[in-house]
Write an enzyme that holds these catalytic residues in place. Structure first.
Site, mmCIF file in Angstrom:
data_model
loop_
_atom_site.group_PDB
_atom_site.id
_atom_site.type_symbol
_atom_site.label_atom_id
_atom_site.label_comp_id
_atom_site.label_asym_id
_atom_site.label_seq_id
_atom_site.Cartn_x
_atom_site.Cartn_y
_atom_site.Cartn_z
ATOM 1 N N ARG A 11 -87.956 66.360 67.651
ATOM 2 C CA ARG A 11 -87.644 65.107 68.470
ATOM 3 C C ARG A 11 -88.297 63.978 67.788
ATOM 4 N NH1 ARG A 11 -90.085 67.007 73.973
ATOM 5 N NH2 ARG A 11 -90.109 64.921 74.461
ATOM 6 N N ARG A 42 -80.812 54.333 71.537
ATOM 7 C CA ARG A 42 -81.468 55.430 70.574
ATOM 8 C C ARG A 42 -80.929 55.578 69.237
ATOM 9 N NH1 ARG A 42 -84.466 58.661 74.371
ATOM 10 N NH2 ARG A 42 -85.513 60.285 73.511
ATOM 11 N N LYS A 78 -93.126 55.390 77.751
ATOM 12 C CA LYS A 78 -91.977 54.367 78.122
ATOM 13 C C LYS A 78 -91.918 54.353 79.571
ATOM 14 C CE LYS A 78 -88.894 55.980 75.237
ATOM 15 N NZ LYS A 78 -89.657 56.724 74.099
ATOM 16 N N ARG A 111 -90.544 70.095 82.067
ATOM 17 C CA ARG A 111 -89.593 69.756 80.902
ATOM 18 C C ARG A 111 -90.097 70.782 79.859
ATOM 19 N NH1 ARG A 111 -89.243 63.623 79.366
ATOM 20 N NH2 ARG A 111 -88.311 64.488 77.302
ATOM 21 N N ARG A 120 -98.264 66.738 78.908
ATOM 22 C CA ARG A 120 -97.237 66.481 79.918
ATOM 23 C C ARG A 120 -96.459 67.814 80.007
ATOM 24 N NH1 ARG A 120 -92.843 61.866 78.319
ATOM 25 N NH2 ARG A 120 -91.747 63.531 77.056
HETATM 26 P P1 ADP Z 1 -88.498 61.495 75.286
HETATM 27 O O1 ADP Z 1 -88.389 60.361 74.868
HETATM 28 O O2 ADP Z 1 -90.102 61.592 75.781
HETATM 29 O O3 ADP Z 1 -88.256 62.536 74.058
HETATM 30 P P2 ADP Z 1 -86.399 61.401 77.002
HETATM 31 O O4 ADP Z 1 -86.459 61.840 78.540
HETATM 32 O O5 ADP Z 1 -86.150 59.905 76.883
HETATM 33 O O6 ADP Z 1 -87.778 61.715 76.575
HETATM 34 O O7 ADP Z 1 -85.119 61.903 76.404
HETATM 35 C C1 ADP Z 1 -85.275 63.477 76.477
HETATM 36 C C2 ADP Z 1 -83.832 64.121 75.467
HETATM 37 O O8 ADP Z 1 -82.730 63.464 76.126
HETATM 38 C C3 ADP Z 1 -84.035 63.461 73.980
HETATM 39 O O9 ADP Z 1 -84.642 64.056 73.192
HETATM 40 C C4 ADP Z 1 -82.631 63.473 73.762
HETATM 41 O O10 ADP Z 1 -81.850 64.973 73.269
HETATM 42 C C5 ADP Z 1 -81.729 63.131 74.979
HETATM 43 N N1 ADP Z 1 -81.374 61.630 75.118
HETATM 44 C C6 ADP Z 1 -82.089 60.791 75.898
HETATM 45 N N2 ADP Z 1 -81.721 59.542 76.002
HETATM 46 C C7 ADP Z 1 -80.918 59.650 74.877
HETATM 47 C C8 ADP Z 1 -80.043 58.658 74.061
HETATM 48 N N3 ADP Z 1 -79.989 57.149 74.477
HETATM 49 N N4 ADP Z 1 -79.056 59.040 73.170
HETATM 50 C C9 ADP Z 1 -79.099 60.424 72.877
HETATM 51 N N5 ADP Z 1 -79.644 61.186 73.368
HETATM 52 C C10 ADP Z 1 -80.421 61.010 74.095
#
Ligand code: ADP
Length: 190
Positions: free
Chosen positions: A146, A89, A14, A134, A128
């Site tokens: 996750r 999400r 994404k 990260r 990654r």
């Molecule tokens: P990825 O999708 O690769 O896991 P992101 O950068 O989108 O990475 O998200 C990292 C973390 O941030 C998630 O595992 C979650 O804990 C938190 N997070 C991100 N966006 C949201 C959201 N919309 N609602 C709740 N938690 C979120």
């Protein structure tokens, strides 16, 4: 105005595709993951709370991310549009987004979902993790947590948009350019 929700599990690509889409369509890229990491880096109370959950592979509370997105939409509603990455999400977040958009007299144009199988996801995220800095990308158990969280809480968001006839799915496997081409075709058809 194009208001695109880019959807898919962790590691689906994404972020990579959002960067290319935002250039082409001149959209504002809103990644809740990036916004949260910004809060962590700045050491804000919100960031400190969020880090605890993110380090366990859990989602942060809906009201936290909704609050962060709310102000960004208000401030940028007269632009070309938004690309939402990593948000909504949960179904509650999707409902809140519809309301936020409506209160600014705009709406979600559609969702494009990137399909990638779990084995490929784990491989990509670990790769990654070698360079991203990260910590949540380095541990296989955390990655699986996750993906579980995604399956339980996030996957139903696709049905929410499907019920509004706003969902398109494309394969997230292949070259970056190939996926981008298919993504643009999907965006153009919204
Ligand atoms: P990825 O999708 O690769 O896991 P992101 O950068 O989108 O990475 O998200 C990292 C973390 O941030 C998630 O595992 C979650 O804990 C938190 N997070 C991100 N966006 C949201 C959201 N919309 N609602 C709740 N938690 C979120």
């Amino acid at each position: 105005m194009i208001n695109l929700v880019l959807f898919g599990p962790p590691g689906a690509g994404k972020g990579t595709q959002s960067d290319m889409i935002k250039e082409k369509y001149e959209l504002l890229h809103l990644s809740t993951g990036d916004l949260l990491r910004g809060e962590i880096k700045a050491g804000t109370p919100l960031g400190i709370k969020a880090k605890e959950l993110m380090d366990q592979g859990q989602l942060v509370p809906d009201e936290v991310v909704i609050g962060m997105i709310d102000s960004k939409i208000k401030a940028n509603k007269s632009g070309n549009g938004f690309i939402f990455d990593g948000f909504p999400r949960t179904v509650a977040q999707a409902e809140a987004l519809d309301q936020l958009m409506a209160s600014n007299d705009i709406s979600v144009s559609g969702m494009v979902a990137l399909d990638v199988d779990e084995e490929e996801l784990t491989k990509r995220i670990l790769k990654r993790g070698e360079t991203s800095g990260r910590t949540d990308d380095r541990n296989e158990d955390l990655i699986r947590a996750r993906v579980k969280e995604y399956e339980n809480k996030t996957a139903p968001v696709a049905n929410f948009y499907d019920a509004q006839s706003k969902l398109k799915s494309i394969s997230g496997v292949g070259s970056i350019e190939e996926i981008f081409g298919n993504l643009c075709t999907a965006v153009d058809s919204l």
